[in-house]
Write a protein that holds these residues in place. Structure first.
Motif, PDB file in Angstrom:
ATOM      1  N   TYR A  97      36.510  45.801  35.908  1.00 19.11           N
ATOM      2  CA  TYR A  97      37.701  45.650  34.721  1.00 19.11           C
ATOM      3  C   TYR A  97      37.516  44.485  33.937  1.00 19.11           C
ATOM      4  N   ASP A  98      37.728  44.539  32.694  1.00 24.35           N
ATOM      5  CA  ASP A  98      37.437  43.383  31.676  1.00 24.35           C
ATOM      6  C   ASP A  98      38.578  42.619  31.788  1.00 24.35           C
ATOM      7  N   CYS A  99      38.418  41.316  31.120  1.00 24.69           N
ATOM      8  CA  CYS A  99      39.313  40.385  31.146  1.00 24.69           C
ATOM      9  C   CYS A  99      40.750  40.752  30.493  1.00 24.69           C
ATOM     10  N   ASN A 100      40.839  42.005  29.964  1.00 22.32           N
ATOM     11  CA  ASN A 100      42.220  42.534  29.217  1.00 22.32           C
ATOM     12  C   ASN A 100      42.571  43.611  30.368  1.00 22.32           C
ATOM     13  N   GLY A 101      41.968  43.764  31.511  1.00 25.32           N
ATOM     14  CA  GLY A 101      42.296  44.803  32.564  1.00 25.32           C
ATOM     15  C   GLY A 101      42.012  46.325  32.388  1.00 25.32           C
TER      16      GLY A 101
ATOM     17  N   ARG B 175      26.883  39.933  26.422  1.00 23.86           N
ATOM     18  CA  ARG B 175      26.328  38.477  27.256  1.00 23.86           C
ATOM     19  C   ARG B 175      27.531  37.684  27.956  1.00 23.86           C
ATOM     20  N   ARG B 176      28.660  38.043  27.223  1.00 25.56           N
ATOM     21  CA  ARG B 176      29.783  37.111  27.714  1.00 25.56           C
ATOM     22  C   ARG B 176      30.284  38.080  29.093  1.00 25.56           C
ATOM     23  N   LEU B 177      30.148  39.332  29.002  1.00 26.23           N
ATOM     24  CA  LEU B 177      30.419  40.184  30.195  1.00 26.23           C
ATOM     25  C   LEU B 177      29.533  39.877  31.153  1.00 26.23           C
ATOM     26  N   LEU B 178      28.106  39.500  30.786  1.00 23.14           N
ATOM     27  CA  LEU B 178      27.248  39.506  31.992  1.00 23.14           C
ATOM     28  C   LEU B 178      27.410  37.956  32.653  1.00 23.14           C
ATOM     29  N   VAL B 179      27.922  37.110  31.853  1.00 25.93           N
ATOM     30  CA  VAL B 179      28.224  35.945  32.398  1.00 25.93           C
ATOM     31  C   VAL B 179      29.384  35.762  33.331  1.00 25.93           C
ATOM     32  N   GLN B 180      30.344  36.609  32.745  1.00 29.74           N
ATOM     33  CA  GLN B 180      31.759  36.808  33.671  1.00 29.74           C
ATOM     34  C   GLN B 180      31.243  37.497  35.038  1.00 29.74           C
ATOM     35  N   MET B 181      30.636  38.404  34.853  1.00 32.89           N
ATOM     36  CA  MET B 181      29.951  39.203  35.977  1.00 32.89           C
ATOM     37  C   MET B 181      29.355  38.318  37.259  1.00 32.89           C
TER      38      MET B 181
ATOM     39  N   ASP C 289      33.695  59.439  50.226  1.00 36.47           N
ATOM     40  CA  ASP C 289      32.904  58.395  49.636  1.00 36.47           C
ATOM     41  C   ASP C 289      32.397  58.452  48.194  1.00 36.47           C
ATOM     42  N   THR C 290      33.201  58.811  47.481  1.00 38.34           N
ATOM     43  CA  THR C 290      32.888  59.159  46.048  1.00 38.34           C
ATOM     44  C   THR C 290      33.586  57.765  44.945  1.00 38.34           C
ATOM     45  N   PHE C 291      34.569  57.363  45.645  1.00 33.28           N
ATOM     46  CA  PHE C 291      35.189  56.200  44.738  1.00 33.28           C
ATOM     47  C   PHE C 291      34.354  54.863  45.052  1.00 33.28           C
ATOM     48  N   PRO C 292      34.411  54.026  44.025  1.00 34.44           N
ATOM     49  CA  PRO C 292      33.370  52.797  44.176  1.00 34.44           C
ATOM     50  C   PRO C 292      33.712  51.990  45.364  1.00 34.44           C
ATOM     51  N   CYS C 293      33.090  51.623  46.018  1.00 31.06           N
ATOM     52  CA  CYS C 293      33.508  50.772  47.159  1.00 31.06           C
ATOM     53  C   CYS C 293      33.695  49.195  46.687  1.00 31.06           C
ATOM     54  N   TYR C 294      33.515  48.865  45.367  1.00 35.01           N
ATOM     55  CA  TYR C 294      33.476  47.669  44.878  1.00 35.01           C
ATOM     56  C   TYR C 294      34.258  47.615  43.716  1.00 35.01           C
ATOM     57  N   THR C 295      35.240  46.707  43.742  1.00 32.79           N
ATOM     58  CA  THR C 295      35.923  46.585  42.550  1.00 32.79           C
ATOM     59  C   THR C 295      36.193  45.265  41.852  1.00 32.79           C
ATOM     60  N   ASN C 296      35.825  44.934  40.706  1.00 36.65           N
ATOM     61  CA  ASN C 296      35.868  43.468  40.260  1.00 36.65           C
ATOM     62  C   ASN C 296      36.806  43.289  39.083  1.00 36.65           C
TER      63      ASN C 296
ATOM     64  N   ARG D 224      49.115  41.710  42.995  1.00 38.45           N
ATOM     65  CA  ARG D 224      49.760  42.867  42.488  1.00 38.45           C
ATOM     66  C   ARG D 224      49.185  43.213  41.047  1.00 38.45           C
ATOM     67  N   PRO D 225      48.869  42.496  39.992  1.00 39.84           N
ATOM     68  CA  PRO D 225      48.323  42.493  38.830  1.00 39.84           C
ATOM     69  C   PRO D 225      47.045  43.413  38.752  1.00 39.84           C
ATOM     70  N   TYR D 226      46.293  43.258  40.046  1.00 42.41           N
ATOM     71  CA  TYR D 226      44.920  43.706  40.269  1.00 42.41           C
ATOM     72  C   TYR D 226      45.226  45.071  40.877  1.00 42.41           C
ATOM     73  N   TYR D 227      45.738  45.112  41.971  1.00 39.76           N
ATOM     74  CA  TYR D 227      45.668  46.535  42.550  1.00 39.76           C
ATOM     75  C   TYR D 227      46.526  47.476  42.065  1.00 39.76           C
ATOM     76  N   SER D 228      47.409  46.963  41.335  1.00 40.05           N
ATOM     77  CA  SER D 228      48.285  47.738  40.392  1.00 40.05           C
ATOM     78  C   SER D 228      47.448  48.572  39.260  1.00 40.05           C
ATOM     79  N   ARG D 229      46.036  48.159  38.831  1.00 36.62           N
ATOM     80  CA  ARG D 229      45.443  48.615  37.918  1.00 36.62           C
ATOM     81  C   ARG D 229      44.562  49.973  38.610  1.00 36.62           C
TER      82      ARG D 229
END
Length: 454
Positions: free
Chosen positions: A62-66, A128-134, A279-286, A353-358
């Motif tokens: 998810y980007d900085c705006n969710g 570029r900004r996304l890459l640094v954030q990642m 096992d089709t849903f992404p195992c990792y969420t950021n 909650r702001p994260y898992y609710s997305r």
């Protein structure tokens, strides 16, 4: 890439009807390394039939705006990021081979390297900004933000290599197998706090090490091996009489202590995918530097989870695991320490909650989407653990490799030895395997002393 940990810190707790390991990092096992094949902890896991999970390669970011990033962009930038990090390891290793890394300023971080590479390789400013954030996700590997991670000593954080696996249950079987010789052949005293260790000045016959306990007992030993966590050593130099040699004491102080904590959130059922077993849903969420949770997270600490619902039965459960680190960890632990169970639940749920609710399928009106149990580690408040996690090589450190070697050497002439994740082979510092291998190494060295009569 590894999640780092120390074997002596394993502890299990019953939680939400399942058994989660309440420990700093013993989740991850690797099948291979450059120096040890098969990898010792992987061998113990297979010998004890410890269930291991292989994650899929899917990610949800998810980007900085969710808003979720497109799958194509996520995969492309993630691949590029890991290529850059690998280049950073190689750059650091080459500099180390040439002049001990002196060509790299000690204040340069791994994120500085990522940022410079992004300028060269990515033309689009937003990407570029996304890459640094990642790149912030590297913090969950080393326990502190990537902008604190020393570039000069990035080579000491390099990937172990090989297959990555996640322990579905806990390390109890591995620990029992590793401890079996001691349990069968040694006299073991538990719940005994050591407050003093008096060593002879030289290895002269008839001069033992005297250990003093909090209860006032004095115990005599031919050799003493200190397996205490790095943080404990940092906080208790007064335990050693005479004081540790200056160079050893400085090495202990020079190496940083990271702060990794974990938060398990269990729901009544899985709502984020219709079929976890597929096992089709992404195992990792950021969630990248969130700007939509200013009340709970004004510093915009990024968040990440691993989905534990895809484990094989009976270990599958509707749980997501948040890894938190650095200032975010310190904030969370300070917010919940000494609170009641109900108060901890409210604080943790409000923060996350702001994260898992997305996640897909979430509905505030659906009871399935409301956590039924939340468990957070609080290693920051653990005195015997040294109020922290594991060793970390942060910007500003000048001789991390030599510091590790000094701790690894210990004080054999004073019959005093050290082992643990902070005294491990370089490629295993901070890991369960590192703690295990350091103990083996000290054992061999002590045997050699007695065999040679030195």
């Amino acid at each position: 890439m590894r999640r780092r940990s120390a074997l002596a810190r394993l502890r299990g707790d019953s939680f939400g009807g399942t058994r989660q390991d309440r420990r700093k990092g013993p989740n991850w096992i690797h099948a291979w390394s450059d120096s040890y094949e098969p990898h010792p902890i992987y061998k113990l896991a297979t010998d004890t039939a410890t269930p291991l999970h292989h994650w899929n390669n899917k990610q949800l970011i998810y980007d900085c705006n969710g808003h979720p990033l497109p799958e194509e962009q996520t995969e492309r930038l993630s691949t590029l990021l890991w290529d850059i990090i690998e280049d950073g390891f190689k750059f650091s290793e080459a500099a180390h081979a040439e002049d001990g890394g002196r060509a790299i300023p000690s204040r340069d971080s791994l994120q500085d390297f990522v940022r410079r590479k992004a300028e060269d390789l990515v033309s689009d400013e937003i990407e570029r900004r996304l890459l640094v954030q990642m790149s912030e996700m590297f913090g969950a590997y080393v326990g502190e933000p990537v902008w604190k991670q020393s570039l000069r000593f990035a080579w000491m954080e390099e990937c172990c290599g090989g297959d990555e696996m996640f322990v579905e249950t806990d390390f109890s079987s591995i620990l029992q197998r590793a401890a079996k010789p001691a349990l069968e052949g040694a006299k073991i005293r538990l719940n005994t706090l050591v407050v003093g260790t008096t060593t002879p000045e030289t290895r002269a016959p008839g001069q033992p090490v005297i250990v003093t306990t909090q209860a006032g007992e004095t115990l005599s030993f031919d050799e003493v091996v200190m397996t205490t966590p790095l943080g404990w050593l940092k906080h208790h130099p007064e335990v050693f009489t005479p004081p540790l040699p200056t160079r050893l004491a400085s090495a202990i102080n020079n190496i940083s202590l990271s702060q990794l904590e974990k938060v398990f959130i269990t729901f009544p059922a899985v709502f984020w995918t219709d079929n976890p077993a597929a096992d089709t849903f992404p195992c990792y969420t950021n969630w990248l530097t969130p700007c939509y949770a200013a009340d709970m997270n004004p510093h915009r600490w990024p968040q990440e989870i691993w989905d534990l619902s895809t484990f094989r039965a009976p270990n599958d459960h509707p749980t997501i695991l948040f890894y938190i680190y650095g200032d975010c960890s310190r904030h969370i632990v300070n917010s919940i320490h000494n609170k009641t169970k109900a108060e901890k639940f409210r604080v943790l749920d409000a923060f996350f909650r702001p994260y898992y609710s997305r996640l897909p399928g979430f509905s505030a009106d659906d009871a399935t989407c409301r956590p039924k149990a939340i468990l957070a580690t609080e290693w920051l408040e653990d005195e015997l653990n040294g109020y922290g996690s594991y060793c970390n090589f942060q910007v500003g450190i000048e001789e991390a490799d030599k510091d590790v070697l000094v701790i690894r050497e210990g004080c054999p002439n004073r019959r005093l030895w050290f082992c643990g994740e902070h005294a491990a082979p370089f490629e295993e510092c901070g890991t369960v395997a590192g703690a295990y291998l350091s103990g083996e190494s000290v054992g061999r060295r002590i045997v050699e002393v007695y065999n040679t009569g030195v």
